[in-house]
Design a protein around this motif. Structure first.
Motif, PDB file in Angstrom:
ATOM      1  N   ASN A 117       3.498   5.950  -2.845  1.00 59.22           N
ATOM      2  CA  ASN A 117       4.709   6.654  -3.277  1.00 59.22           C
ATOM      3  C   ASN A 117       4.798   6.739  -4.791  1.00 59.22           C
ATOM      4  O   ASN A 117       5.181   7.773  -5.350  1.00 59.22           O
ATOM      5  CB  ASN A 117       5.947   5.970  -2.702  1.00 59.22           C
ATOM      6  CG  ASN A 117       6.042   6.135  -1.202  1.00 59.22           C
ATOM      7  OD1 ASN A 117       5.441   7.036  -0.623  1.00 59.22           O
ATOM      8  ND2 ASN A 117       6.797   5.254  -0.565  1.00 59.22           N
ATOM      9  N   ILE A 118       4.425   5.681  -5.463  1.00 58.89           N
ATOM     10  CA  ILE A 118       4.427   5.692  -6.932  1.00 58.89           C
ATOM     11  C   ILE A 118       3.397   6.684  -7.447  1.00 58.89           C
ATOM     12  O   ILE A 118       3.643   7.408  -8.421  1.00 58.89           O
ATOM     13  CB  ILE A 118       4.180   4.270  -7.481  1.00 58.89           C
ATOM     14  CG1 ILE A 118       5.399   3.395  -7.177  1.00 58.89           C
ATOM     15  CG2 ILE A 118       3.885   4.301  -8.968  1.00 58.89           C
ATOM     16  CD1 ILE A 118       5.211   1.940  -7.512  1.00 58.89           C
ATOM     17  N   ALA A 119       2.236   6.772  -6.797  1.00 65.78           N
ATOM     18  CA  ALA A 119       1.208   7.740  -7.212  1.00 65.78           C
ATOM     19  C   ALA A 119       1.694   9.169  -7.032  1.00 65.78           C
ATOM     20  O   ALA A 119       1.428  10.025  -7.881  1.00 65.78           O
ATOM     21  CB  ALA A 119      -0.069   7.507  -6.409  1.00 65.78           C
ATOM     22  N   ILE A 120       2.410   9.436  -5.966  1.00 65.92           N
ATOM     23  CA  ILE A 120       2.951  10.783  -5.753  1.00 65.92           C
ATOM     24  C   ILE A 120       3.957  11.134  -6.839  1.00 65.92           C
ATOM     25  O   ILE A 120       3.919  12.232  -7.416  1.00 65.92           O
ATOM     26  CB  ILE A 120       3.584  10.884  -4.354  1.00 65.92           C
ATOM     27  CG1 ILE A 120       2.509  10.833  -3.280  1.00 65.92           C
ATOM     28  CG2 ILE A 120       4.407  12.169  -4.217  1.00 65.92           C
ATOM     29  CD1 ILE A 120       3.047  10.703  -1.867  1.00 65.92           C
ATOM     30  N   ILE A 121       4.842  10.205  -7.156  1.00 60.04           N
ATOM     31  CA  ILE A 121       5.837  10.460  -8.203  1.00 60.04           C
ATOM     32  C   ILE A 121       5.160  10.637  -9.555  1.00 60.04           C
ATOM     33  O   ILE A 121       5.520  11.520 -10.345  1.00 60.04           O
ATOM     34  CB  ILE A 121       6.868   9.313  -8.240  1.00 60.04           C
ATOM     35  CG1 ILE A 121       7.712   9.347  -6.957  1.00 60.04           C
ATOM     36  CG2 ILE A 121       7.763   9.408  -9.460  1.00 60.04           C
ATOM     37  CD1 ILE A 121       8.593   8.150  -6.759  1.00 60.04           C
ATOM     38  N   MET A 142       0.829  -1.194   0.000  1.00 64.11           N
ATOM     39  CA  MET A 142       0.000   0.000   0.000  1.00 64.11           C
ATOM     40  C   MET A 142       0.873   1.257   0.000  1.00 64.11           C
ATOM     41  O   MET A 142       0.574   2.219  -0.688  1.00 64.11           O
ATOM     42  CB  MET A 142      -0.910  -0.062   1.227  1.00 64.11           C
ATOM     43  CG  MET A 142      -1.931   1.004   1.253  1.00 64.11           C
ATOM     44  SD  MET A 142      -3.027   0.748  -0.138  1.00 64.11           S
ATOM     45  CE  MET A 142      -4.158   2.027   0.111  1.00 64.11           C
ATOM     46  N   ARG A 143       1.906   1.198   0.810  1.00 69.34           N
ATOM     47  CA  ARG A 143       2.799   2.341   0.912  1.00 69.34           C
ATOM     48  C   ARG A 143       3.534   2.589  -0.400  1.00 69.34           C
ATOM     49  O   ARG A 143       3.711   3.732  -0.820  1.00 69.34           O
ATOM     50  CB  ARG A 143       3.787   2.045   2.031  1.00 69.34           C
ATOM     51  CG  ARG A 143       4.331   3.208   2.699  1.00 69.34           C
ATOM     52  CD  ARG A 143       5.108   2.757   3.918  1.00 69.34           C
ATOM     53  NE  ARG A 143       5.633   3.921   4.580  1.00 69.34           N
ATOM     54  CZ  ARG A 143       6.549   3.886   5.488  1.00 69.34           C
ATOM     55  NH1 ARG A 143       7.054   2.746   5.867  1.00 69.34           N
ATOM     56  NH2 ARG A 143       6.975   4.999   6.041  1.00 69.34           N
ATOM     57  N   THR A 144       3.959   1.515  -1.028  1.00 66.30           N
ATOM     58  CA  THR A 144       4.670   1.643  -2.292  1.00 66.30           C
ATOM     59  C   THR A 144       3.762   2.224  -3.370  1.00 66.30           C
ATOM     60  O   THR A 144       4.185   3.077  -4.150  1.00 66.30           O
ATOM     61  CB  THR A 144       5.211   0.267  -2.734  1.00 66.30           C
ATOM     62  OG1 THR A 144       6.016  -0.266  -1.682  1.00 66.30           O
ATOM     63  CG2 THR A 144       6.026   0.376  -3.986  1.00 66.30           C
ATOM     64  N   ALA A 145       2.520   1.799  -3.398  1.00 66.18           N
ATOM     65  CA  ALA A 145       1.567   2.333  -4.384  1.00 66.18           C
ATOM     66  C   ALA A 145       1.340   3.818  -4.160  1.00 66.18           C
ATOM     67  O   ALA A 145       1.250   4.588  -5.126  1.00 66.18           O
ATOM     68  CB  ALA A 145       0.253   1.568  -4.296  1.00 66.18           C
TER      69      ALA A 145
END
Length: 116
Positions: A6-10, A1-4
């Motif tokens: 972070n990817i959405a922010i980038i 969930m956290r990785t998703a």
């Protein structure tokens, strides 16, 4: 969930650079905001550290206190002038040397104060 997340922010930041008019200015604004946030967090950490170690800081005598505060001031100046100093090879070497000298100065004063 956290990785998703972070990817959405980038991805959101990349969309701003790619599709907004003057996207480069948007990227500069994001970089400036993140730099200011980093420096504010660094200043807050220094403040908290000084509050936790007030007795140790008060036990340092005059010349050593000058070395400690001079080293901290040097680090602030190095952060402020990093972009200018990194633009040349000798400037980069000088920046790294001055940073090492400041860190060594802080470490020597702090280790001496803690041993008393």
């Amino acid at each position: 969930m956290r990785t998703a997340r972070n990817i959405a922010i980038i991805a959101l930041l990349a969309l701003g650079v790619a599709f907004l008019p003057r996207g480069g200015d948007f990227a500069d604004a994001v970089l400036t905001a993140s730099t200011v946030g980093f420096l504010a967090a660094f200043a807050y950490a220094i403040y908290g550290f000084s509050r936790e170690n007030q007795l140790t800081l008060l036990s340092i005598n005059g010349p050593r206190k000058g070395v400690l505060y001079g080293s901290l001031g040097l680090i602030v100046l190095l952060i402020a002038g990093a972009s200018k100093m990194f633009s040349t090879g000798p400037g980069t070497v000088a920046w790294l040397g001055l940073l090492a000298a400041a860190v060594i100065g802080i470490w020597l004063v702090w280790s001496d104060a803690r041993s008393v």
